[in-house]
Design an enzyme around this catalytic site. Structure first.
Site, PDB file in Angstrom:
ATOM      1  N   ALA A 147     -44.969  56.230 100.035  1.00 18.81           N
ATOM      2  CA  ALA A 147     -44.979  55.084 100.939  1.00 18.81           C
ATOM      3  C   ALA A 147     -46.034  54.108 100.442  1.00 18.81           C
ATOM      4  O   ALA A 147     -47.229  54.380 100.538  1.00 18.81           O
ATOM      5  CB  ALA A 147     -45.296  55.541 102.361  1.00 18.81           C
ATOM      6  N   LEU A 169     -45.908  50.873  97.247  1.00 19.01           N
ATOM      7  CA  LEU A 169     -45.648  50.777  95.804  1.00 19.01           C
ATOM      8  C   LEU A 169     -46.421  49.616  95.196  1.00 19.01           C
ATOM      9  O   LEU A 169     -45.915  48.877  94.356  1.00 19.01           O
ATOM     10  CB  LEU A 169     -44.148  50.599  95.566  1.00 19.01           C
ATOM     11  CG  LEU A 169     -43.275  51.795  95.976  1.00 19.01           C
ATOM     12  CD1 LEU A 169     -41.803  51.386  96.017  1.00 19.01           C
ATOM     13  CD2 LEU A 169     -43.473  52.969  95.022  1.00 19.01           C
ATOM     14  N   GLY A 170     -47.653  49.456  95.655  1.00 25.31           N
ATOM     15  CA  GLY A 170     -48.504  48.402  95.104  1.00 25.31           C
ATOM     16  C   GLY A 170     -49.242  48.917  93.888  1.00 25.31           C
ATOM     17  O   GLY A 170     -48.700  49.713  93.100  1.00 25.31           O
ATOM     18  N   THR A 171     -50.494  48.511  93.737  1.00 20.05           N
ATOM     19  CA  THR A 171     -51.292  48.908  92.573  1.00 20.05           C
ATOM     20  C   THR A 171     -51.282  50.429  92.410  1.00 20.05           C
ATOM     21  O   THR A 171     -50.972  50.944  91.325  1.00 20.05           O
ATOM     22  CB  THR A 171     -52.752  48.432  92.758  1.00 20.05           C
ATOM     23  OG1 THR A 171     -52.725  47.023  93.004  1.00 20.05           O
ATOM     24  CG2 THR A 171     -53.600  48.717  91.548  1.00 20.05           C
ATOM     25  N   ALA A 177     -47.390  52.218  92.419  1.00 16.27           N
ATOM     26  CA  ALA A 177     -46.680  52.028  91.143  1.00 16.27           C
ATOM     27  C   ALA A 177     -47.384  52.827  90.043  1.00 16.27           C
ATOM     28  O   ALA A 177     -46.730  53.367  89.137  1.00 16.27           O
ATOM     29  CB  ALA A 177     -46.616  50.543  90.790  1.00 16.27           C
ATOM     30  N   GLU A 179     -58.603  62.529  97.441  1.00 16.03           N
ATOM     31  CA  GLU A 179     -59.529  62.280  96.320  1.00 16.03           C
ATOM     32  C   GLU A 179     -59.626  60.791  95.969  1.00 16.03           C
ATOM     33  O   GLU A 179     -60.703  60.270  95.687  1.00 16.03           O
ATOM     34  CB  GLU A 179     -59.075  63.067  95.088  1.00 16.03           C
ATOM     35  CG  GLU A 179     -60.005  62.980  93.906  1.00 16.03           C
ATOM     36  CD  GLU A 179     -61.357  63.657  94.180  1.00 16.03           C
ATOM     37  OE1 GLU A 179     -62.330  62.922  94.415  1.00 16.03           O
ATOM     38  OE2 GLU A 179     -61.413  64.902  94.159  1.00 16.03           O
ATOM     39  N   ILE A 227     -63.082  59.035  90.176  1.00 18.16           N
ATOM     40  CA  ILE A 227     -64.131  60.060  90.025  1.00 18.16           C
ATOM     41  C   ILE A 227     -63.810  61.255  90.928  1.00 18.16           C
ATOM     42  O   ILE A 227     -63.603  61.077  92.126  1.00 18.16           O
ATOM     43  CB  ILE A 227     -65.518  59.497  90.423  1.00 18.16           C
ATOM     44  CG1 ILE A 227     -65.863  58.269  89.585  1.00 18.16           C
ATOM     45  CG2 ILE A 227     -66.586  60.565  90.291  1.00 18.16           C
ATOM     46  CD1 ILE A 227     -67.194  57.614  89.965  1.00 18.16           C
ATOM     47  N   GLU A 247     -61.281  42.037  98.311  1.00 14.93           N
ATOM     48  CA  GLU A 247     -60.244  42.376  99.284  1.00 14.93           C
ATOM     49  C   GLU A 247     -59.832  41.099 100.014  1.00 14.93           C
ATOM     50  O   GLU A 247     -60.572  40.112 100.031  1.00 14.93           O
ATOM     51  CB  GLU A 247     -60.809  43.363 100.321  1.00 14.93           C
ATOM     52  CG  GLU A 247     -61.271  44.686  99.753  1.00 14.93           C
ATOM     53  CD  GLU A 247     -60.216  45.780  99.872  1.00 14.93           C
ATOM     54  OE1 GLU A 247     -59.128  45.517 100.393  1.00 14.93           O
ATOM     55  OE2 GLU A 247     -60.514  46.902  99.424  1.00 14.93           O
ATOM     56  N   LYS A 267     -66.327  55.207 102.615  1.00 16.41           N
ATOM     57  CA  LYS A 267     -66.365  56.293 101.619  1.00 16.41           C
ATOM     58  C   LYS A 267     -67.547  57.224 101.886  1.00 16.41           C
ATOM     59  O   LYS A 267     -67.424  58.445 101.812  1.00 16.41           O
ATOM     60  CB  LYS A 267     -66.454  55.696 100.205  1.00 16.41           C
ATOM     61  CG  LYS A 267     -65.253  54.829  99.863  1.00 16.41           C
ATOM     62  CD  LYS A 267     -65.471  54.056  98.574  1.00 16.41           C
ATOM     63  CE  LYS A 267     -64.320  53.100  98.325  1.00 16.41           C
ATOM     64  NZ  LYS A 267     -64.570  52.165  97.223  1.00 16.41           N
TER      65      LYS A 267
HETATM   66  N1  LIG Z   1     -56.253  49.339  94.347  1.00 11.56           N
HETATM   67  C1  LIG Z   1     -57.229  50.211  94.120  1.00 11.56           C
HETATM   68  O1  LIG Z   1     -57.876  50.179  93.083  1.00 11.56           O
HETATM   69  C2  LIG Z   1     -57.548  51.260  95.142  1.00 11.56           C
HETATM   70  C3  LIG Z   1     -58.572  52.179  94.876  1.00 11.56           C
HETATM   71  C4  LIG Z   1     -58.839  53.201  95.784  1.00 11.56           C
HETATM   72  C5  LIG Z   1     -58.117  53.258  96.957  1.00 11.56           C
HETATM   73  N2  LIG Z   1     -57.156  52.330  97.206  1.00 11.56           N
HETATM   74  C6  LIG Z   1     -56.414  52.460  98.464  1.00 11.56           C
HETATM   75  O2  LIG Z   1     -55.046  52.704  98.167  1.00 11.56           O
HETATM   76  C7  LIG Z   1     -54.223  52.137  99.164  1.00 11.56           C
HETATM   77  C8  LIG Z   1     -53.225  51.191  98.505  1.00 11.56           C
HETATM   78  O3  LIG Z   1     -53.937  50.190  97.812  1.00 11.56           O
HETATM   79  P1  LIG Z   1     -53.214  49.197  96.780  1.00 11.56           P
HETATM   80  O4  LIG Z   1     -54.307  48.493  96.060  1.00 11.56           O
HETATM   81  O5  LIG Z   1     -52.170  49.894  96.006  1.00 11.56           O
HETATM   82  O6  LIG Z   1     -52.529  48.157  97.811  1.00 11.56           O
HETATM   83  P2  LIG Z   1     -51.390  47.086  97.487  1.00 11.56           P
HETATM   84  O7  LIG Z   1     -51.318  46.795  96.034  1.00 11.56           O
HETATM   85  O8  LIG Z   1     -51.617  45.964  98.442  1.00 11.56           O
HETATM   86  O9  LIG Z   1     -50.056  47.859  97.898  1.00 11.56           O
HETATM   87  C9  LIG Z   1     -49.754  48.176  99.213  1.00 11.56           C
HETATM   88  C10 LIG Z   1     -48.318  48.658  99.249  1.00 11.56           C
HETATM   89  O10 LIG Z   1     -48.001  49.041 100.578  1.00 11.56           O
HETATM   90  C11 LIG Z   1     -46.750  48.486 100.917  1.00 11.56           C
HETATM   91  N3  LIG Z   1     -46.691  48.273 102.359  1.00 11.56           N
HETATM   92  C12 LIG Z   1     -47.516  47.541 103.137  1.00 11.56           C
HETATM   93  N4  LIG Z   1     -47.097  47.581 104.415  1.00 11.56           N
HETATM   94  C13 LIG Z   1     -46.004  48.356 104.435  1.00 11.56           C
HETATM   95  C14 LIG Z   1     -45.096  48.750 105.451  1.00 11.56           C
HETATM   96  N5  LIG Z   1     -45.253  48.356 106.717  1.00 11.56           N
HETATM   97  N6  LIG Z   1     -44.066  49.568 105.106  1.00 11.56           N
HETATM   98  C15 LIG Z   1     -43.897  49.974 103.827  1.00 11.56           C
HETATM   99  N7  LIG Z   1     -44.718  49.615 102.816  1.00 11.56           N
HETATM  100  C16 LIG Z   1     -45.741  48.812 103.127  1.00 11.56           C
HETATM  101  C17 LIG Z   1     -46.674  47.167 100.166  1.00 11.56           C
HETATM  102  O11 LIG Z   1     -45.322  46.779 100.032  1.00 11.56           O
HETATM  103  P3  LIG Z   1     -44.868  45.466  99.212  1.00 11.56           P
HETATM  104  O12 LIG Z   1     -45.272  45.745  97.794  1.00 11.56           O
HETATM  105  O13 LIG Z   1     -43.405  45.390  99.366  1.00 11.56           O
HETATM  106  O14 LIG Z   1     -45.611  44.323  99.836  1.00 11.56           O
HETATM  107  C18 LIG Z   1     -47.309  47.594  98.837  1.00 11.56           C
HETATM  108  O15 LIG Z   1     -46.343  48.152  97.988  1.00 11.56           O
HETATM  109  C19 LIG Z   1     -55.191  51.473 100.157  1.00 11.56           C
HETATM  110  O16 LIG Z   1     -55.479  52.368 101.194  1.00 11.56           O
HETATM  111  C20 LIG Z   1     -56.420  51.226  99.326  1.00 11.56           C
HETATM  112  O17 LIG Z   1     -57.605  51.156 100.101  1.00 11.56           O
HETATM  113  C21 LIG Z   1     -56.846  51.351  96.332  1.00 11.56           C
END
Ligand SMILES: NC(=O)c1ccc[n+]([C@@H]2O[C@H](COP(=O)([O-])OP(=O)(O)OC[C@H]3O[C@@H](n4cnc5c(N)ncnc54)[C@H](OP(=O)(O)O)[C@@H]3O)[C@@H](O)[C@H]2O)c1
Length: 428
Positions: A10, A12-14, A17, A131, A138, A192, A207
């Site tokens: 659930a 598919l963002g950063t 994917a 994790e 890390i 953010e 964290k």
């Molecule tokens: N990015 C990092 O480096 C990083 C590092 C550590 C932890 N995190 C954590 O990992 C999580 C994801 O981060 P991210 O950077 O990957 O975020 P992101 O790139 O903004 O991706 C979020 C994804 O969630 C989907 N989404 C949002 N609302 C939704 C809904 N109602 N139903 C279904 N899908 C939904 C979005 O869909 P669409 O693509 O269709 O908009 C998108 O694919 C967060 O909790 C973040 O704090 C991220």
């Protein structure tokens, strides 16, 4: 033959994917290591038509992430959407109630609802792994929960927001003020959507609250984290601190004291020669201290698709291999309510004052400090062009209460101009 472990993703963002990419790149390696195949069966995001740079055609698509969490062909739900409430929380609860284990990268959700979710997982005989939620790539949760399980942990420290560390180190290297580097970080996409999550210390505070729970066997207590961001740090302080042999870091510190659990996420000075002092740019560092191990330092990428997905997949592999541990390292019922320490452990402080250039001014300042019971370790006065001169003081260990007394006492001296700056020096 053992059945494959079936994943429903659930988000598919950063991160999401990135996970798909790992599963597609290394299927044989994952199967060999886990002793069973790891397969994605279903995925969900908001926009089905968005190109995510990975082929999703082999997977079932769900518009509703909660429906994905109910699917019979999913064993483990990966919640990679984000947000401390709403759909992310609903997905975790649905997954646990439908007999699925969960892997999440969502620190905000666990910082706010971690204990209730851990209880729910246990009631359903399920587990939650996270994790990726702390310090990205890390393996700090694993280190605390597993490798250091035989230690009484005395202190956990860390630089766990790469954006803040980027801003602070860039201010120093380029000699730029906070506002200019903040704008640079925004232009580079480092911040953010709500920048306060980064520069206000909230994200790193989430964290720290998760690490504290594991380290000290307490229920996650984000409200007990004393938060202070980096917005008030000036280039002058960065330069002066460097002059005195220190670096300024947004540092998280958690320790159990006789007065309760101390959790702070705030700008601190650390020795420039220490591992924390030498940390540059967006890299994260976590320092763990235990009675048997002494100190260990973990350093690595705290964000980004590869590192975060790497951590998610580490959790997935543990589940595939059958490793099942309580969410916070011990049964939820045995986690104690955290009693927040009302005052931080005594520490040295860095003080920066602007003193009127008059005979006896320094003596007046020293007198106020003496009366507050604060002794001076080092002092330095700088050349000046106007009627005031910057003075830096490094104190010996003192309490925050004594420091507050001194800060209010400075006003009455008539020689201290403007607001003095006081930053804690963490002994690392
Ligand atoms: N990015 C990092 O480096 C990083 C590092 C550590 C932890 N995190 C954590 O990992 C999580 C994801 O981060 P991210 O950077 O990957 O975020 P992101 O790139 O903004 O991706 C979020 C994804 O969630 C989907 N989404 C949002 N609302 C939704 C809904 N109602 N139903 C279904 N899908 C939904 C979005 O869909 P669409 O693509 O269709 O908009 C998108 O694919 C967060 O909790 C973040 O704090 C991220």
């Amino acid at each position: 033959m053992t059945s494959p472990l079936r994943l429903g993703i659930a988000g598919l963002g950063t991160v999401g994917a990135g996970v798909v990419r790992i599963v597609q790149t290394h299927p044989e390696l994952l199967e060999a290591r886990a002793g069973r195949a790891v397969a994605i069966t279903a995925v969900s995001a908001r926009d089905r038509n968005r190109d995510r740079g990975v082929d999703l055609s082999a997977y079932a698509w769900e518009d509703d992430a909660a429906a994905l969490a109910r699917r019979d062909d999913v064993d483990v739900v990966l919640e990679l959407m984000g947000g401390h409430d709403g759909i992310a929380k609903q997905v975790l609860e649905t997954a646990l109630d439908h007999g699925k284990d969960v892997v999440t990268a969502n620190k905000a959700l666990l910082a706010h609802h971690g204990h209730a979710l851990a209880e729910r997982a246990e009631a359903n005989g399920r587990i939650i792994r996270f994790e990726a939620a702390v310090a990205g790539g890390i393996p700090v949760i694993k280190a605390l929960t597993e490798s250091l399980a035989g230690n009484e942990i005395s202190r956990v420290m860390g630089v766990m927001n790469g954006t803040c560390n980027y801003i602070l180190t860039r201010m120093e290297s380029a000699g730029l003020p906070y506002d200019a580097v903040f704008q640079e970080a925004a232009d580079l996409g480092y911040l953010e959507a709500d920048p306060q999550l980064d520069v206000g210390g909230i994200d790193a505070g989430h964290k720290l609250a998760l690490l504290s729970a594991i380290a000290f066997g307490t229920r996650v207590d984000f409200d007990g984290v004393e938060l202070e961001g980096i917005g008030a740090i000036t280039i002058d302080d960065i330069r002066h601190a460097a002059d005195m042999g220190f670096k300024i870091k947004l540092l998280g510190v958690a320790q159990m004291t006789g007065r309760g659990l101390e959790q702070r996420m705030s700008p601190c000075l650390v020795p420039a020669s220490s591992p924390l002092g030498q940390l540059e740019g967006g890299t994260n560092m976590v320092v763990l201290e235990g009675d048997a191990i002494g100190q260990i330092v973990l350093r690595g990428p705290g964000a980004g698709a590869g590192p975060t997905a790497s951590a998610v997949m580490g959790d997935v592999m543990d589940l595939a291999r059958g490793l099942r541990l309580p969410v916070f390292g011990q049964p939820a019922a045995s986690l104690r309510a955290a009693r927040a320490a009302q005052a931080a452990v005594a520490a040295p402080y860095y003080l920066r004052l602007r003193l009127l250039d008059k005979p006896g001014a320094l003596a007046k300042v020293a007198k106020v400090l003496g009366e507050a019971g604060i002794s001076i370790d080092r002092m330095r006065q700088y050349d000046h062009e106007d009627v005031t001169a910057p003075v830096l003081i490094v104190t010996h260990k003192t309490t925050r209460a004594a420091l507050e007394d001194a800060l209010s006492g400075f006003e009455a001296t008539g020689v201290v101009q403007g607001q003095p700056v006081a930053i804690r020096i963490e002994q690392v």
